[in-house]
Design an enzyme around this catalytic site. Sequence first.
Site, PDB file in Angstrom:
ATOM      1  N   LYS A  95     -33.057-123.756  94.142  1.00  0.00           N
ATOM      2  CA  LYS A  95     -31.764-124.415  93.911  1.00  0.00           C
ATOM      3  C   LYS A  95     -31.618-125.640  94.819  1.00  0.00           C
ATOM      4  O   LYS A  95     -31.124-126.687  94.402  1.00  0.00           O
ATOM      5  CB  LYS A  95     -30.606-123.432  94.179  1.00  0.00           C
ATOM      6  CG  LYS A  95     -30.498-122.339  93.126  1.00  0.00           C
ATOM      7  CD  LYS A  95     -29.519-121.242  93.542  1.00  0.00           C
ATOM      8  CE  LYS A  95     -29.645-120.052  92.584  1.00  0.00           C
ATOM      9  NZ  LYS A  95     -28.861-118.882  92.987  1.00  0.00           N
ATOM     10  N   GLN A 125     -24.993-115.781  96.713  1.00  0.00           N
ATOM     11  CA  GLN A 125     -26.266-115.251  96.216  1.00  0.00           C
ATOM     12  C   GLN A 125     -26.217-113.724  96.142  1.00  0.00           C
ATOM     13  O   GLN A 125     -25.808-113.061  97.095  1.00  0.00           O
ATOM     14  CB  GLN A 125     -27.390-115.712  97.167  1.00  0.00           C
ATOM     15  CG  GLN A 125     -28.774-115.351  96.719  1.00  0.00           C
ATOM     16  CD  GLN A 125     -29.234-116.117  95.466  1.00  0.00           C
ATOM     17  OE1 GLN A 125     -28.910-117.284  95.287  1.00  0.00           O
ATOM     18  NE2 GLN A 125     -29.961-115.441  94.607  1.00  0.00           N
ATOM     19  N   ASP A 133     -21.598-120.075  88.965  1.00  0.00           N
ATOM     20  CA  ASP A 133     -22.378-119.014  88.327  1.00  0.00           C
ATOM     21  C   ASP A 133     -21.740-118.524  87.025  1.00  0.00           C
ATOM     22  O   ASP A 133     -22.369-117.797  86.258  1.00  0.00           O
ATOM     23  CB  ASP A 133     -22.521-117.816  89.285  1.00  0.00           C
ATOM     24  CG  ASP A 133     -23.737-117.966  90.188  1.00  0.00           C
ATOM     25  OD1 ASP A 133     -24.748-118.518  89.717  1.00  0.00           O
ATOM     26  OD2 ASP A 133     -23.673-117.533  91.347  1.00  0.00           O
TER      27      ASP A 133
END
Length: 270
Positions: A45, A89, A112
Amino acid sequence: MTIKEYVSCRKQQLKDVVNTLTKVPQLIIINANEDPASKSYINGKLKDAALLNIDAKLIQLEPNVTQEQLIRLIEKYNDDSNCDGIIVQLPLPKHIDESIIKLTISKDKDVDGFHPLGTLNPCTPQGIINYLHHENITLEGKNALVIGRSNIVGKPMAKLLLNENCNVTICHSKTKFTDLKNYVENADIIVIAIGKNGFLDERFNYKSDAIIIDVGINRTLEGLKGDAKENLPVKLQTPVPGGVGLLTRLALYENLIKICLTKEKNNDGI
Ligand code: NAP
Protein backbone atom coordinates in the site's frame (compact mmCIF):
# COMPACT_ATOMS: atom_id res chain seq x y z
CA MET A 1 -4.52 -7.31 -21.20
CA THR A 2 -3.19 -9.07 -18.10
CA ILE A 3 -4.27 -7.90 -14.65
CA LYS A 4 -0.74 -6.53 -14.07
CA GLU A 5 -0.96 -4.46 -17.26
CA TYR A 6 -4.48 -3.26 -16.44
CA VAL A 7 -3.44 -2.24 -12.91
CA SER A 8 -0.35 -0.38 -14.07
CA CYS A 9 -2.33 1.46 -16.76
CA ARG A 10 -5.10 2.41 -14.29
CA LYS A 11 -2.51 3.60 -11.73
CA GLN A 12 -1.15 6.02 -14.32
CA GLN A 13 -4.67 7.37 -14.87
CA LEU A 14 -5.22 7.70 -11.10
CA LYS A 15 -1.90 9.53 -10.74
CA ASP A 16 -3.10 12.02 -13.36
CA VAL A 17 -6.31 12.55 -11.35
CA VAL A 18 -4.31 13.04 -8.13
CA ASN A 19 -2.21 15.70 -9.87
CA THR A 20 -5.38 17.71 -10.61
CA LEU A 21 -6.39 17.83 -6.93
CA THR A 22 -5.76 21.03 -4.98
CA LYS A 23 -4.42 19.09 -1.98
CA VAL A 24 -2.20 16.01 -1.74
CA PRO A 25 -4.47 13.16 -0.52
CA GLN A 26 -3.53 11.84 2.89
CA LEU A 27 -4.07 8.25 3.98
CA ILE A 28 -3.49 7.08 7.54
CA ILE A 29 -2.73 3.37 7.96
CA ILE A 30 -2.94 2.11 11.53
CA ASN A 31 -1.42 -1.28 12.31
CA ALA A 32 -1.54 -3.05 15.65
CA ASN A 33 -0.41 -6.53 14.69
CA GLU A 34 2.94 -8.17 14.07
CA ASP A 35 1.69 -10.52 11.36
CA PRO A 36 4.27 -10.74 8.51
CA ALA A 37 1.46 -10.99 5.92
CA SER A 38 0.01 -7.67 7.18
CA LYS A 39 3.46 -6.08 6.97
CA SER A 40 3.78 -7.12 3.35
CA TYR A 41 0.25 -5.82 2.52
CA ILE A 42 1.10 -2.50 4.18
CA ASN A 43 4.38 -2.24 2.27
CA GLY A 44 2.42 -2.77 -0.95
CA LYS A 45 0.00 0.00 0.00
CA LEU A 46 2.86 2.40 0.85
CA LYS A 47 4.59 1.59 -2.44
CA ASP A 48 1.38 2.30 -4.40
CA ALA A 49 0.88 5.57 -2.51
CA ALA A 50 4.39 6.78 -3.38
CA LEU A 51 3.73 5.99 -7.04
CA LEU A 52 0.44 7.88 -7.03
CA ASN A 53 1.80 10.97 -5.22
CA ILE A 54 -0.35 10.17 -2.20
CA ASP A 55 0.85 10.97 1.30
CA ALA A 56 0.38 7.65 3.16
CA LYS A 57 1.46 7.50 6.80
CA LEU A 58 1.86 4.30 8.76
CA ILE A 59 1.17 4.44 12.48
CA GLN A 60 2.59 1.30 14.05
CA LEU A 61 1.08 0.47 17.45
CA GLU A 62 2.16 -2.08 20.01
CA PRO A 63 -0.06 -5.21 19.95
CA ASN A 64 -0.99 -4.52 23.59
CA VAL A 65 -2.63 -1.19 22.66
CA THR A 66 -6.04 -0.96 24.34
CA GLN A 67 -9.31 -0.67 22.44
CA GLU A 68 -9.86 2.75 24.05
CA GLN A 69 -6.45 4.01 22.87
CA LEU A 70 -7.12 2.77 19.34
CA ILE A 71 -10.57 4.41 19.30
CA ARG A 72 -9.08 7.73 20.50
CA LEU A 73 -6.43 7.59 17.77
CA ILE A 74 -9.02 6.93 15.06
CA GLU A 75 -11.20 9.78 16.41
CA LYS A 76 -8.20 12.13 16.23
CA TYR A 77 -7.88 11.42 12.50
CA ASN A 78 -11.65 11.50 11.98
CA ASP A 79 -11.47 15.13 13.20
CA ASP A 80 -8.32 16.04 11.27
CA SER A 81 -9.38 17.81 8.06
CA ASN A 82 -5.99 17.12 6.45
CA CYS A 83 -6.61 13.36 6.69
CA ASP A 84 -8.75 12.03 3.83
CA GLY A 85 -8.76 8.31 4.50
CA ILE A 86 -8.13 5.89 7.38
CA ILE A 87 -7.30 2.19 7.26
CA VAL A 88 -7.00 -0.02 10.29
CA GLN A 89 -5.09 -3.09 9.17
CA LEU A 90 -6.78 -6.39 10.02
CA PRO A 91 -6.51 -8.71 11.86
CA LEU A 92 -6.62 -6.80 15.13
CA PRO A 93 -5.24 -8.21 18.39
CA LYS A 94 -7.82 -10.56 19.97
CA HIS A 95 -8.71 -8.19 22.84
CA ILE A 96 -9.99 -5.55 20.36
CA ASP A 97 -13.50 -5.79 18.91
CA GLU A 98 -13.15 -5.47 15.16
CA SER A 99 -16.79 -4.53 14.60
CA ILE A 100 -16.50 -1.56 17.02
CA ILE A 101 -13.31 -0.35 15.33
CA LYS A 102 -14.89 -0.58 11.87
CA LEU A 103 -17.78 1.60 13.08
CA THR A 104 -15.42 4.11 14.73
CA ILE A 105 -13.80 5.11 11.44
CA SER A 106 -15.80 7.99 9.97
CA LYS A 107 -17.95 6.69 7.11
CA ASP A 108 -16.56 9.56 5.01
CA LYS A 109 -12.93 8.38 5.54
CA ASP A 110 -13.55 4.65 5.34
CA VAL A 111 -11.30 3.71 2.41
CA ASP A 112 -11.79 -0.01 3.07
CA GLY A 113 -15.54 0.40 2.50
CA PHE A 114 -16.54 -1.51 5.64
CA HIS A 115 -18.82 1.09 7.28
CA PRO A 116 -22.48 0.07 6.87
CA LEU A 117 -23.52 3.70 6.27
CA GLY A 118 -20.66 4.52 3.90
CA THR A 119 -21.04 4.91 0.15
CA LEU A 120 -17.87 3.02 -0.80
CA ASN A 121 -17.72 -0.75 -1.32
CA PRO A 122 -15.16 -3.14 0.15
CA CYS A 123 -12.03 -3.12 -2.01
CA THR A 124 -11.78 -6.77 -3.09
CA PRO A 125 -15.31 -7.09 -4.58
CA GLN A 126 -15.18 -3.56 -6.01
CA GLY A 127 -11.78 -4.23 -7.57
CA ILE A 128 -13.16 -7.40 -9.18
CA ILE A 129 -16.21 -5.59 -10.62
CA ASN A 130 -13.99 -2.78 -11.96
CA TYR A 131 -11.82 -5.37 -13.70
CA LEU A 132 -14.80 -7.25 -15.20
CA HIS A 133 -16.10 -3.94 -16.55
CA HIS A 134 -12.71 -3.10 -17.98
CA GLU A 135 -12.64 -6.48 -19.75
CA ASN A 136 -16.10 -5.70 -21.19
CA ILE A 137 -17.55 -8.85 -19.69
CA THR A 138 -21.33 -8.84 -19.86
CA LEU A 139 -22.70 -9.53 -16.40
CA GLU A 140 -26.43 -9.00 -16.90
CA GLY A 141 -28.39 -12.26 -16.87
CA LYS A 142 -25.27 -14.35 -16.14
CA ASN A 143 -25.19 -17.12 -13.52
CA ALA A 144 -22.72 -15.94 -10.89
CA LEU A 145 -21.58 -18.30 -8.17
CA VAL A 146 -19.86 -16.90 -5.08
CA ILE A 147 -18.14 -19.54 -2.94
CA GLY A 148 -17.50 -18.15 0.55
CA ARG A 149 -19.70 -15.77 2.54
CA SER A 150 -17.35 -13.61 4.59
CA ASN A 151 -18.31 -10.02 5.37
CA ILE A 152 -15.29 -8.62 3.51
CA VAL A 153 -15.45 -10.70 0.33
CA GLY A 154 -18.28 -13.21 -0.24
CA LYS A 155 -21.32 -11.24 0.93
CA PRO A 156 -20.41 -7.85 -0.61
CA MET A 157 -19.32 -9.66 -3.80
CA ALA A 158 -22.73 -11.30 -4.09
CA LYS A 159 -24.42 -7.91 -3.57
CA LEU A 160 -22.33 -6.19 -6.24
CA LEU A 161 -22.96 -9.01 -8.75
CA LEU A 162 -26.68 -8.76 -7.99
CA ASN A 163 -26.48 -5.00 -8.64
CA GLU A 164 -25.02 -5.95 -12.05
CA ASN A 165 -28.16 -8.05 -12.69
CA CYS A 166 -26.46 -11.44 -12.35
CA ASN A 167 -28.39 -14.45 -11.02
CA VAL A 168 -26.39 -14.92 -7.84
CA THR A 169 -25.87 -18.09 -5.81
CA ILE A 170 -23.80 -18.12 -2.62
CA CYS A 171 -22.24 -21.36 -1.34
CA HIS A 172 -20.38 -21.96 1.90
CA SER A 173 -18.93 -24.70 4.08
CA LYS A 174 -22.39 -26.16 4.76
CA THR A 175 -23.28 -26.49 1.07
CA LYS A 176 -23.53 -30.17 0.06
CA PHE A 177 -20.73 -31.14 -2.31
CA THR A 178 -23.18 -32.60 -4.86
CA ASP A 179 -25.08 -29.29 -4.90
CA LEU A 180 -21.85 -27.31 -5.23
CA LYS A 181 -20.93 -29.45 -8.26
CA ASN A 182 -24.26 -28.57 -9.90
CA TYR A 183 -23.82 -24.86 -9.18
CA VAL A 184 -20.27 -24.89 -10.57
CA GLU A 185 -21.41 -26.73 -13.70
CA ASN A 186 -24.01 -24.04 -14.44
CA ALA A 187 -21.94 -21.00 -13.50
CA ASP A 188 -20.81 -18.37 -16.00
CA ILE A 189 -18.80 -16.51 -13.36
CA ILE A 190 -17.32 -18.16 -10.26
CA VAL A 191 -15.80 -16.06 -7.50
CA ILE A 192 -14.09 -18.24 -4.94
CA ALA A 193 -12.89 -16.90 -1.58
CA ILE A 194 -12.54 -19.74 0.93
CA GLY A 195 -8.82 -20.00 1.73
CA LYS A 196 -8.42 -23.63 0.55
CA ASN A 197 -5.50 -24.29 -1.80
CA GLY A 198 -6.63 -25.72 -5.16
CA PHE A 199 -10.21 -26.43 -4.01
CA LEU A 200 -11.65 -25.87 -7.49
CA ASP A 201 -10.07 -28.67 -9.50
CA GLU A 202 -10.93 -31.48 -11.89
CA ARG A 203 -13.58 -32.90 -9.56
CA PHE A 204 -15.83 -30.22 -11.06
CA ASN A 205 -17.10 -29.67 -14.61
CA TYR A 206 -16.92 -26.11 -15.90
CA LYS A 207 -18.59 -24.26 -18.74
CA SER A 208 -15.84 -23.79 -21.33
CA ASP A 209 -16.60 -20.05 -21.43
CA ALA A 210 -16.74 -19.68 -17.63
CA ILE A 211 -14.75 -17.05 -15.76
CA ILE A 212 -13.05 -17.93 -12.48
CA ILE A 213 -12.05 -15.13 -10.16
CA ASP A 214 -9.70 -16.59 -7.59
CA VAL A 215 -9.60 -14.53 -4.40
CA GLY A 216 -7.85 -17.12 -2.25
CA ILE A 217 -4.38 -16.53 -0.89
CA ASN A 218 -2.82 -19.69 0.49
CA ARG A 219 0.78 -19.72 1.66
CA THR A 220 2.37 -23.04 0.69
CA LEU A 221 5.93 -24.33 0.49
CA GLU A 222 5.73 -23.67 -3.27
CA GLY A 223 4.71 -20.05 -2.68
CA LEU A 224 1.33 -18.29 -2.85
CA LYS A 225 -1.50 -20.38 -4.29
CA GLY A 226 -5.14 -19.66 -5.01
CA ASP A 227 -8.36 -21.50 -4.18
CA ALA A 228 -8.48 -22.83 -7.75
CA LYS A 229 -6.01 -25.19 -9.34
CA GLU A 230 -4.01 -23.50 -12.10
CA ASN A 231 -5.03 -23.74 -15.77
CA LEU A 232 -8.58 -25.01 -15.40
CA PRO A 233 -10.43 -25.50 -18.73
CA VAL A 234 -12.29 -22.16 -18.69
CA LYS A 235 -12.21 -18.94 -20.72
CA LEU A 236 -10.55 -16.76 -18.09
CA GLN A 237 -9.01 -17.56 -14.71
CA THR A 238 -7.30 -14.92 -12.59
CA PRO A 239 -3.80 -15.92 -11.38
CA VAL A 240 -2.50 -16.07 -7.83
CA PRO A 241 -0.29 -14.16 -7.21
CA GLY A 242 -0.72 -11.27 -9.64
CA GLY A 243 -4.52 -11.32 -9.68
CA VAL A 244 -7.18 -10.23 -7.21
CA GLY A 245 -4.56 -8.99 -4.72
CA LEU A 246 -3.50 -6.32 -7.22
CA LEU A 247 -7.14 -5.43 -7.98
CA THR A 248 -7.80 -5.00 -4.25
CA ARG A 249 -4.81 -2.67 -3.80
CA LEU A 250 -5.94 -0.65 -6.78
CA ALA A 251 -9.53 -0.35 -5.50
CA LEU A 252 -8.23 1.04 -2.22
CA TYR A 253 -6.76 4.05 -3.99
CA GLU A 254 -9.80 4.31 -6.28
CA ASN A 255 -11.81 4.68 -3.05
CA LEU A 256 -9.43 7.25 -1.54
CA ILE A 257 -9.47 9.35 -4.70
CA LYS A 258 -13.29 9.19 -4.80
CA ILE A 259 -13.30 10.57 -1.25
CA CYS A 260 -10.96 13.41 -2.27
CA LEU A 261 -12.96 14.27 -5.40
CA THR A 262 -16.20 14.36 -3.37
CA LYS A 263 -14.55 16.65 -0.80
CA GLU A 264 -13.32 19.04 -3.50
CA LYS A 265 -16.75 19.09 -5.14
CA ASN A 266 -18.46 19.83 -1.81
CA ASN A 267 -15.94 22.59 -1.01
CA ASP A 268 -16.61 24.15 -4.41
CA GLY A 269 -20.29 24.32 -3.60
CA ILE A 270 -19.76 26.35 -0.40
P1 NAP B 1 -13.11 -16.29 5.74
O1 NAP B 1 -13.64 -15.14 6.52
O2 NAP B 1 -12.22 -17.28 6.38
O3 NAP B 1 -14.36 -17.07 5.11
C1 NAP B 1 -14.18 -18.24 4.39
C2 NAP B 1 -15.49 -18.62 3.76
O4 NAP B 1 -15.28 -19.80 3.00
C3 NAP B 1 -16.60 -18.92 4.77
O5 NAP B 1 -17.79 -18.33 4.34
C4 NAP B 1 -16.69 -20.44 4.74
O6 NAP B 1 -18.00 -20.92 4.97
C5 NAP B 1 -16.29 -20.74 3.32
N1 NAP B 1 -15.76 -22.08 3.17
C6 NAP B 1 -14.76 -22.66 3.88
N2 NAP B 1 -14.56 -23.92 3.44
C7 NAP B 1 -15.43 -24.12 2.43
C8 NAP B 1 -15.72 -25.23 1.59
N3 NAP B 1 -15.05 -26.38 1.69
N4 NAP B 1 -16.69 -25.09 0.66
C9 NAP B 1 -17.37 -23.94 0.53
N5 NAP B 1 -17.15 -22.85 1.32
C10 NAP B 1 -16.20 -22.96 2.26
O7 NAP B 1 -12.36 -15.83 4.44
P2 NAP B 1 -12.16 -14.44 3.65
O8 NAP B 1 -11.67 -13.40 4.58
O9 NAP B 1 -13.33 -14.16 2.77
O10 NAP B 1 -10.94 -14.90 2.73
C11 NAP B 1 -11.04 -16.01 1.89
C12 NAP B 1 -9.73 -16.17 1.14
O11 NAP B 1 -9.52 -15.02 0.34
C13 NAP B 1 -8.50 -16.30 2.03
O12 NAP B 1 -7.55 -17.12 1.39
C14 NAP B 1 -7.97 -14.86 2.09
O13 NAP B 1 -6.58 -14.82 2.35
C15 NAP B 1 -8.28 -14.41 0.69
N6 NAP B 1 -8.43 -12.96 0.54
C16 NAP B 1 -7.77 -12.40 -0.51
C17 NAP B 1 -7.91 -11.05 -0.76
C18 NAP B 1 -7.19 -10.47 -1.91
O14 NAP B 1 -7.07 -9.26 -2.01
N7 NAP B 1 -6.71 -11.29 -2.85
C19 NAP B 1 -8.73 -10.25 0.06
C20 NAP B 1 -9.41 -10.86 1.11
C21 NAP B 1 -9.27 -12.23 1.33
P3 NAP B 1 -18.78 -20.72 6.39
O15 NAP B 1 -19.28 -19.31 6.36
O16 NAP B 1 -19.85 -21.74 6.33
O17 NAP B 1 -17.76 -20.96 7.46
